[in-house]
Design a protein around this motif. Structure first.
Motif, PDB file in Angstrom:
ATOM      1  N   LEU A  65      11.538  72.441  84.528  1.00  0.00           N
ATOM      2  CA  LEU A  65      12.567  71.462  84.867  1.00  0.00           C
ATOM      3  C   LEU A  65      11.979  70.293  85.650  1.00  0.00           C
ATOM      4  O   LEU A  65      12.337  69.137  85.405  1.00  0.00           O
ATOM      5  N   VAL A  66      11.082  70.563  86.569  1.00  0.00           N
ATOM      6  CA  VAL A  66      10.418  69.491  87.317  1.00  0.00           C
ATOM      7  C   VAL A  66       9.579  68.638  86.376  1.00  0.00           C
ATOM      8  O   VAL A  66       9.579  67.407  86.465  1.00  0.00           O
ATOM      9  N   LEU A  67       8.893  69.257  85.446  1.00  0.00           N
ATOM     10  CA  LEU A  67       8.076  68.522  84.482  1.00  0.00           C
ATOM     11  C   LEU A  67       8.941  67.629  83.586  1.00  0.00           C
ATOM     12  O   LEU A  67       8.575  66.483  83.318  1.00  0.00           O
ATOM     13  N   TRP A  77      10.574  54.379  83.507  1.00  0.00           N
ATOM     14  CA  TRP A  77       9.784  53.297  84.095  1.00  0.00           C
ATOM     15  C   TRP A  77       9.104  52.469  82.999  1.00  0.00           C
ATOM     16  O   TRP A  77       9.081  51.235  83.059  1.00  0.00           O
ATOM     17  N   ALA A  78       8.543  53.144  81.987  1.00  0.00           N
ATOM     18  CA  ALA A  78       7.830  52.435  80.920  1.00  0.00           C
ATOM     19  C   ALA A  78       8.767  51.524  80.138  1.00  0.00           C
ATOM     20  O   ALA A  78       8.391  50.411  79.768  1.00  0.00           O
ATOM     21  N   ILE A  79       9.970  51.969  79.907  1.00  0.00           N
ATOM     22  CA  ILE A  79      10.927  51.152  79.156  1.00  0.00           C
ATOM     23  C   ILE A  79      11.294  49.903  79.946  1.00  0.00           C
ATOM     24  O   ILE A  79      11.280  48.785  79.426  1.00  0.00           O
ATOM     25  N   ILE A 114       8.575  63.544  83.445  1.00  0.00           N
ATOM     26  CA  ILE A 114       8.367  62.842  82.176  1.00  0.00           C
ATOM     27  C   ILE A 114       9.498  61.857  81.927  1.00  0.00           C
ATOM     28  O   ILE A 114       9.274  60.735  81.462  1.00  0.00           O
ATOM     29  N   GLY A 115      10.726  62.240  82.235  1.00  0.00           N
ATOM     30  CA  GLY A 115      11.864  61.338  82.072  1.00  0.00           C
ATOM     31  C   GLY A 115      11.743  60.106  82.953  1.00  0.00           C
ATOM     32  O   GLY A 115      12.023  58.981  82.515  1.00  0.00           O
ATOM     33  N   ILE A 116      11.311  60.281  84.196  1.00  0.00           N
ATOM     34  CA  ILE A 116      11.120  59.146  85.106  1.00  0.00           C
ATOM     35  C   ILE A 116      10.011  58.234  84.598  1.00  0.00           C
ATOM     36  O   ILE A 116      10.142  57.005  84.619  1.00  0.00           O
ATOM     37  N   ALA A 117       8.923  58.814  84.120  1.00  0.00           N
ATOM     38  CA  ALA A 117       7.818  58.004  83.601  1.00  0.00           C
ATOM     39  C   ALA A 117       8.254  57.216  82.365  1.00  0.00           C
ATOM     40  O   ALA A 117       7.897  56.037  82.218  1.00  0.00           O
TER      41      ALA A 117
END
Length: 61
Positions: A12-14, A24-26, A18-21
């Motif tokens: 869940l932390v991973l 941010w990229a978008i 990944i969702g935050i990264a």
């Protein structure tokens, strides 16, 4: 069953990281112009200079 107590929070932390990264990229413009790298190869100037008269093959100016 004990492995689930370890692996479930880690996964869940991973997923959140990944969702935050990805978020941010978008919003930082990483995907704004994805075709520019492909076009830069085609727009490259590949002209070569002819060798001098009487020069060896591969010699330029």
């Amino acid at each position: 069953m004990g492995a689930l107590y370890l692996l479930l929070p880690i996964s869940l932390v991973l997923v959140v990281v990944i969702g935050i990264a990805f978020w941010w990229a978008i919003f930082s413009g990483q995907f704004d112009d994805a075709d520019e790298a492909a076009r830069s190869i085609l727009d490259d100037d590949d002209t070569t200079v002819a060798p001098k008269e009487g020069g060896k093959p591969g010699d330029t100016l």
